[in-house]
Design a protein around this motif. Structure first.
Motif, PDB file in Angstrom:
ATOM      1  N   ARG A 142       0.831  -1.249  -0.024  1.00 49.39           N
ATOM      2  CA  ARG A 142       0.202   0.097  -0.023  1.00 49.39           C
ATOM      3  C   ARG A 142       0.838   1.201  -0.002  1.00 49.39           C
ATOM      4  O   ARG A 142       1.926   1.208   0.248  1.00 49.39           O
ATOM      5  N   PRO A 143       0.501   2.268  -0.444  1.00 49.76           N
ATOM      6  CA  PRO A 143      -0.926   2.642  -1.122  1.00 49.76           C
ATOM      7  C   PRO A 143      -1.002   2.290  -2.480  1.00 49.76           C
ATOM      8  O   PRO A 143      -0.006   2.187  -3.202  1.00 49.76           O
ATOM      9  N   GLU A 187      -9.359   0.267  -2.688  1.00 43.08           N
ATOM     10  CA  GLU A 187      -8.645  -0.569  -1.493  1.00 43.08           C
ATOM     11  C   GLU A 187      -9.472  -1.409  -0.702  1.00 43.08           C
ATOM     12  O   GLU A 187      -9.140  -2.523  -0.392  1.00 43.08           O
ATOM     13  N   SER A 242      -2.713   6.421  12.011  1.00 45.27           N
ATOM     14  CA  SER A 242      -3.319   6.027  10.633  1.00 45.27           C
ATOM     15  C   SER A 242      -3.729   4.488  10.999  1.00 45.27           C
ATOM     16  O   SER A 242      -3.338   3.755  12.277  1.00 45.27           O
TER      17      SER A 242
END
Ligand code: NAD
Length: 284
Positions: free
Chosen positions: A97-98, A105, A167
């Motif tokens: 990721r990203p 996603e 996050s």
């Protein structure tokens, strides 16, 4: 004197244990395997992939890399995940990721088999982190921080810990892992009014914000323990963490370097997840 908490001894201790476990598995004709599915060829992905392949080789885990073009369609990407899900020889799947903007996603998260999801992409594993259910797989970096603290005998229970960064990949799951071990956790993020006012009261400060020199002396109390998860590229090409390492060094009791700290542990955690997945899939 300030202790420098390097990642290598932690990674080596985890690897040594895994080498023995893999030997035992191989004596039963079971060989753990990691499949990496990579879109494009981003420098940071390639660097992590090299580390993961090297670590796997040392431990005796076999590997396969599936390279997909940057413009791979969602359909073809999901097809590769399905193939790895169904491949009996693959125990763990890692995707980077990203993703490119055209990849959904959420669809990927739900496509990956939770039993093979060795870096906590799947909501099933993410929920297990929140529940404190150890039967799943937490994100490797967050777990690397917990292992680093434990290796260095930093108490977690009843400790005041500030995590800077919230996050889904690092800050949130890490905060939950620490809470599950009965730390008192404060979480700061980009909209926190005064991060320093919170972190300067904490015994342990962990920064995972991705901002060079964010954590200065005023963020830390005398004798604090500092873990720097950040990886930031400076204009001269050098890598640094989130913490003003030289500036805070004399004030703190222990600190992790960047590079050479948390980042060095992540691939050994990944390997431990592949071995765990392999054992579970073989009912061991
Ligand atoms: P992210 O950008 O997804 O999240 C950053 C978080 O930090 C957000 O919650 C944001 O609100 C917070 N933040 C940003 N600026 C802040 C500020 N000034 N004050 C307080 N909070 C702030 O990043 P991420 O994926 O969580 O990664 C964080 C850092 O960790 C990056 O530097 C990344 O390269 C690094 N990282 C390292 C490893 C490793 O193995 N060592 C692995 C993953 C990520």
């Amino acid at each position: 004197m300030t202790v420098v908490m390097k990642g290598k001894p932690v990674a080596d201790a985890i690897s040594e244990k895994l080498i023995k476990e893999v030997e035992q598995l191989k004596s039963k004709s079971i060989e753990p395997k990691l499949t990496i599915i990579r879109i494009g060829a981003k420098g940071s992905d390639l660097a992590y992939e090299r580390g993961a392949l090297k670590r796997s080789k040392t431990i005796g885990i076999s590997t396969q890399v599936v390279e997909l073009p940057e413009d791979v369609t969602q359909e073809n990407f999901l097809k590769e995940i399905k193939k790895a899900n169904e491949d009996k020889s693959t125990n763990g799947i890692l995707v980077f990721r990203p993703f490119p903007a055209h990849i959904d996603e959420n669809a990927v998260k739900n496509a990956i088999d939770p039993a093979k999801d060795v870096d906590c992409m799947s909501p099933v594993n993410f929920e297990k982190v929140f529940e404190g259910d150890n039967s799943g797989f937490g994100p490797c970096t967050a777990e690397a921080v917990v292992q680093l603290l434990k290796y260095n005998k930093v108490p977690i229970k009843s400790t005041d810990i500030t995590v800077v960064g919230a996050s889904l990949v690092v800050g949130k799951p890490l905060s939950m892992m620490l809470l599950n071990e009965f730390a008192t956790v404060s979480i700061c993020h980009i909209f926190t009014k005064d991060t320093a006012a919170i972190s300067c009261k904490s015994d342990v400060v962990i920064s995972a914000a991705g901002k060079a020199k964010l954590i200065q002396t005023q963020h830390l109390k005398e004798g604090a323990i500092v873990v720097d998860v950040g990886i930031n590229a400076l204009p001269d090409g050098k890598i640094c963490g989130d913490v003003d390492y030289d500036g805070v060094f004399d004030k703190v009791k222990a600190i992790t370097p960047v590079p050479g700290g948390v980042g060095s542990i992540t691939t050994s955690i990944l390997a431990s997840h592949v071995v765990k997945a392999c054992k579970l899939q073989n009912n061991l």
